[in-house]
Scaffold this active site. Structure first.
Site, mmCIF file in Angstrom:
data_model
loop_
_atom_site.group_PDB
_atom_site.id
_atom_site.type_symbol
_atom_site.label_atom_id
_atom_site.label_comp_id
_atom_site.label_asym_id
_atom_site.label_seq_id
_atom_site.Cartn_x
_atom_site.Cartn_y
_atom_site.Cartn_z
ATOM 1 N N ASP A 46 0.869 -1.175 0.000
ATOM 2 C CA ASP A 46 0.000 0.000 0.000
ATOM 3 C C ASP A 46 0.904 1.223 0.000
ATOM 4 O O ASP A 46 1.610 1.479 0.976
ATOM 5 C CB ASP A 46 -0.872 0.042 1.261
ATOM 6 C CG ASP A 46 -1.937 -1.025 1.286
ATOM 7 O OD1 ASP A 46 -1.634 -2.174 0.915
ATOM 8 O OD2 ASP A 46 -3.071 -0.718 1.676
ATOM 9 N N LYS A 118 -7.123 3.112 -3.626
ATOM 10 C CA LYS A 118 -7.648 3.070 -2.258
ATOM 11 C C LYS A 118 -7.956 4.482 -1.785
ATOM 12 O O LYS A 118 -7.199 5.412 -2.043
ATOM 13 C CB LYS A 118 -6.590 2.384 -1.379
ATOM 14 C CG LYS A 118 -6.979 2.130 0.039
ATOM 15 C CD LYS A 118 -5.873 1.307 0.719
ATOM 16 C CE LYS A 118 -5.994 1.307 2.212
ATOM 17 N NZ LYS A 118 -4.884 0.560 2.857
ATOM 18 N N LYS A 147 -10.624 0.044 -3.416
ATOM 19 C CA LYS A 147 -10.691 -0.338 -2.002
ATOM 20 C C LYS A 147 -11.174 0.859 -1.203
ATOM 21 O O LYS A 147 -10.563 1.924 -1.228
ATOM 22 C CB LYS A 147 -9.331 -0.802 -1.475
ATOM 23 C CG LYS A 147 -9.410 -1.166 0.009
ATOM 24 C CD LYS A 147 -8.131 -1.734 0.565
ATOM 25 C CE LYS A 147 -8.328 -2.054 2.043
ATOM 26 N NZ LYS A 147 -7.126 -2.625 2.649
#
Length: 168
Positions: A46, A118, A147
């Site tokens: 991430d 995300k 996400k």
């Protein structure tokens, strides 16, 4: 390495956070940290896009950064995530962004093709919103998954995020 070793043989992923929380490190630093995390057993990465470069509308920099971490074809280092079957999630940190910036980031992601985009790190002033998830999904289509992260605390909100286009 310890986390990955303890989870070996399970279906639980080992994630690594790169350039949290504002993405203020250099591209070279992010690539190194990604390579190091994978070498130590991470199979989910991430990373946060550079917020300063977004605010400066330096879209070429953002695309280069995303490409160097994600794309297989760019160069030897950029292949590291997909060669090791690591999932790449690009964190926008939407609470600091304008809708037009979210749209532009999504369009870049559609071209570069990380596994996910995300909404948030969890460190910012806000988490996922229904409108942001819809906007992101609208602009990446089926090329990239979305996400939703942050503020999802009940089944009703979870289901609504799925309806808006979140896949995780």
């Amino acid at each position: 390495g310890l986390c990955a070793k303890l989870l070996e043989g399970t279906d639980i992923h080992t994630g690594a956070a790169i350039s949290f929380p504002l993405g203020q490190t250099t591209i070279a630093s992010k690539v190194f940290d990604t390579k190091d995390a994978i070498a130590n057993g991470a199979n989910e990465i991430d990373y946060v896009v550079n917020q300063t470069e977004i605010k400066a509308s330096n879209w070429d920099y953002i695309k280069d950064e995303m490409s160097q971490i994600v794309q297989e074809e760019m160069n030897q280092l950029t292949q590291l995530c997909h060669e090791h079957e690591a999932k790449i999630k690009v964190i926008f940190e939407n609470c600091y962004l304008e809708k037009e910036e979210i749209k532009k980031l999504s369009e870049i992601a559609k071209e570069v093709k990380p596994d996910f985009i995300k909404t948030s790190t969890g460190f910012g002033t806000g988490g996922a919103t229904f409108d942001d998830v819809k906007l992101m999904k609208e602009h990446v289509g089926d090329a990239v998954k979305v996400k939703a992260a942050g503020g999802i605390r009940d089944a009703k909100t979870f289901m609504k995020m799925i309806e808006c286009g979140a896949q995780r």
